[in-house]
Design a protein around this motif. Structure first.
Motif, PDB file in Angstrom:
ATOM      1  N   ARG A  82       0.822  -1.207   0.000  1.00 10.77           N
ATOM      2  CA  ARG A  82       0.000   0.000   0.000  1.00 10.77           C
ATOM      3  C   ARG A  82       0.860   1.262   0.000  1.00 10.77           C
ATOM      4  O   ARG A  82       0.554   2.229  -0.704  1.00 10.77           O
ATOM      5  N   GLN A  83       1.946   1.253   0.781  1.00 13.82           N
ATOM      6  CA  GLN A  83       2.834   2.412   0.801  1.00 13.82           C
ATOM      7  C   GLN A  83       3.535   2.585  -0.552  1.00 13.82           C
ATOM      8  O   GLN A  83       3.694   3.705  -1.046  1.00 13.82           O
ATOM      9  N   PRO A 136      -0.271   1.272 -11.934  1.00 12.70           N
ATOM     10  CA  PRO A 136       0.223   0.958 -10.586  1.00 12.70           C
ATOM     11  C   PRO A 136      -0.356  -0.312  -9.977  1.00 12.70           C
ATOM     12  O   PRO A 136       0.400  -1.158  -9.472  1.00 12.70           O
ATOM     13  N   THR A 137      -1.665  -0.479 -10.011  1.00 11.53           N
ATOM     14  CA  THR A 137      -2.253  -1.681  -9.409  1.00 11.53           C
ATOM     15  C   THR A 137      -1.850  -2.929 -10.176  1.00 11.53           C
ATOM     16  O   THR A 137      -1.577  -3.981  -9.580  1.00 11.53           O
ATOM     17  N   GLU A 138      -1.782  -2.847 -11.507  1.00 13.03           N
ATOM     18  CA  GLU A 138      -1.332  -3.989 -12.312  1.00 13.03           C
ATOM     19  C   GLU A 138       0.097  -4.370 -11.933  1.00 13.03           C
ATOM     20  O   GLU A 138       0.426  -5.554 -11.833  1.00 13.03           O
ATOM     21  N   ARG A 139       0.929  -3.371 -11.728  1.00 11.96           N
ATOM     22  CA  ARG A 139       2.325  -3.653 -11.378  1.00 11.96           C
ATOM     23  C   ARG A 139       2.403  -4.339 -10.020  1.00 11.96           C
ATOM     24  O   ARG A 139       3.141  -5.321  -9.852  1.00 11.96           O
ATOM     25  N   VAL A 150       2.532 -14.740  -4.209  1.00  8.90           N
ATOM     26  CA  VAL A 150       1.593 -14.455  -3.123  1.00  8.90           C
ATOM     27  C   VAL A 150       0.206 -14.933  -3.541  1.00  8.90           C
ATOM     28  O   VAL A 150      -0.187 -14.809  -4.704  1.00  8.90           O
ATOM     29  N   GLU A 151      -0.545 -15.472  -2.598  1.00  5.66           N
ATOM     30  CA  GLU A 151      -1.894 -15.968  -2.895  1.00  5.66           C
ATOM     31  C   GLU A 151      -2.811 -14.804  -3.293  1.00  5.66           C
ATOM     32  O   GLU A 151      -2.661 -13.679  -2.821  1.00  5.66           O
ATOM     33  N   TYR A 152      -3.787 -15.113  -4.130  1.00  7.85           N
ATOM     34  CA  TYR A 152      -4.694 -14.080  -4.624  1.00  7.85           C
ATOM     35  C   TYR A 152      -5.445 -13.378  -3.487  1.00  7.85           C
ATOM     36  O   TYR A 152      -5.676 -12.168  -3.537  1.00  7.85           O
ATOM     37  N   ASP A 153      -5.844 -14.142  -2.468  1.00  6.77           N
ATOM     38  CA  ASP A 153      -6.567 -13.530  -1.353  1.00  6.77           C
ATOM     39  C   ASP A 153      -5.700 -12.497  -0.637  1.00  6.77           C
ATOM     40  O   ASP A 153      -6.197 -11.433  -0.238  1.00  6.77           O
ATOM     41  N   GLU A 157      -6.256  -8.223  -0.419  1.00  4.91           N
ATOM     42  CA  GLU A 157      -6.238  -7.370   0.767  1.00  4.91           C
ATOM     43  C   GLU A 157      -5.225  -6.242   0.614  1.00  4.91           C
ATOM     44  O   GLU A 157      -5.455  -5.114   1.060  1.00  4.91           O
ATOM     45  N   ALA A 158      -4.091  -6.531  -0.047  1.00  4.03           N
ATOM     46  CA  ALA A 158      -3.040  -5.525  -0.187  1.00  4.03           C
ATOM     47  C   ALA A 158      -3.440  -4.397  -1.129  1.00  4.03           C
ATOM     48  O   ALA A 158      -3.043  -3.240  -0.929  1.00  4.03           O
ATOM     49  N   VAL A 159      -4.224  -4.719  -2.163  1.00  6.00           N
ATOM     50  CA  VAL A 159      -4.558  -3.696  -3.168  1.00  6.00           C
ATOM     51  C   VAL A 159      -6.021  -3.258  -3.092  1.00  6.00           C
ATOM     52  O   VAL A 159      -6.496  -2.515  -3.950  1.00  6.00           O
TER      53      VAL A 159
END
Length: 313
Positions: A82-83, A136-139, A150-153, A157-159
């Protein structure tokens, strides 16, 4: 997750926050610091910004009630992502007014990174430039899923997206990167041979041995950031790049020294003038020929490496 391996960089290899403290929050942060740094660096293409993200992550992590945290690694990755996303959007605005081509900040990497083909590819100059073409989110999704598994779940949560949306984003980003990424895995030996030819050309004046391994569509990128002299547009084609190199080789031979180093997972050359780093030169190889030169000259992007090389002398 693939990736506690992923932090094997010179930058991330040692300075734990909090010294020798046995505080549980500090222990968790230090245990995953290498991973967090590499996630941030691959998202941002800047070691300095990645370090800032880690500081911000630590400040937020230090205030968390650990009794409420089920998976500390996942929680830390979420904060870091997120940061980094927030900073990535700010960097995007900066790049819009950047003078000349923008290249990632070069990163000294430990020798064993080259042994991990996936990791070396993911932090290479060529791949980081491909990642620059993603939103940004795609990256973030691509880095977390394709590089660190990393698992999709957890990514959701991260994005702040649903797992179903993350799967769609991952599919779209994967196809985008596949269409633009280097054509095949490059061995460190091929890269080293190409750079050896460059170094010999500077020492002997024999430019032909270097020209012989240039691809017809080779591209030269120079990043001076408007502070140091550099090409303001990519130079394309073996003839034009050859002429540019011929001019530069004379300057290097007369004024500076070239030394090999491990940068972004592959061999590279560092040019020093009066003891200070002036240029970091990385190359991209496809089918045994040089298809890309990446010359970083912006002093802001070299200051971090200058500090690292000073520490390792």
């Amino acid at each position: 997750m693939k990736s506690e391996r992923s932090g094997r960089t010179e930058d991330a290899a040692g300075r734990p926050d909090g010294g020798g403290s046995t505080d549980p929050a500090t222990e968790a942060f230090v245990a995953h610091r290498n991973l967090l740094f590499t996630v941030a660096y691959e998202m941002l293409g800047s070691a300095a910004d990645a370090e800032d993200v880690l500081q911000e992550t630590w400040l937020r992590w230090a205030g968390v009630d650990l009794d409420t945290v089920r998976d500390r690694r996942a929680y830390l990755v979420r904060i870091t992502t997120r940061q980094a996303l927030s900073r990535l959007r700010t960097l995007g605005r900066r790049k819009e007014s950047y003078v000349g081509p923008w290249l990632p900040e070069p990163l000294l990497t430990a020798p064993d990174v080259a042994e991990d083909v996936e990791l070396a590819d993911s932090v290479s100059m060529a791949m980081l430039l491909v990642l620059e073409t993603l939103a940004p989110t795609e990256r973030a999704v691509f880095v977390l899923r394709e590089v660190f598994d990393v698992e999709y779940d957890e990514i959701a949560e991260a994005v702040d997206k649903s797992p179903a949306a993350v799967r769609q984003i991952a599919h779209r980003a994967r196809a985008h990167v596949a269409a633009r990424r280097p054509r095949g895995a490059v061995s460190p030996t091929e890269t080293r041979d190409a750079l050896d030819a460059f170094q010999r050309a500077t020492e002997t004046g024999d430019l032909q041995s270097l020209l012989d391994i240039l691809a017809p569509d080779v591209v030269f990128f120079g990043d001076g950031g408007g502070v140091k002299q550099a090409v303001l547009r990519p130079v394309v084609g073996a003839d034009k790049v050859g002429r540019l190199l011929a001019t530069g080789l004379g300057r290097i031979a007369a004024m500076g020294s070239l030394r090999p180093a491990q940068v972004n997972g592959y061999p590279a050359l560092i040019l020093r003038l009066d003891g200070a780093i002036d240029t970091v030169l990385a190359v991209r190889i496809d089918d045994g020929l040089i298809t890309g030169f990446y010359a970083v000259r912006n002093p802001e992007k070299l200051s971090h490496m200058q500090q690292e090389t000073a520490l390792h002398r």
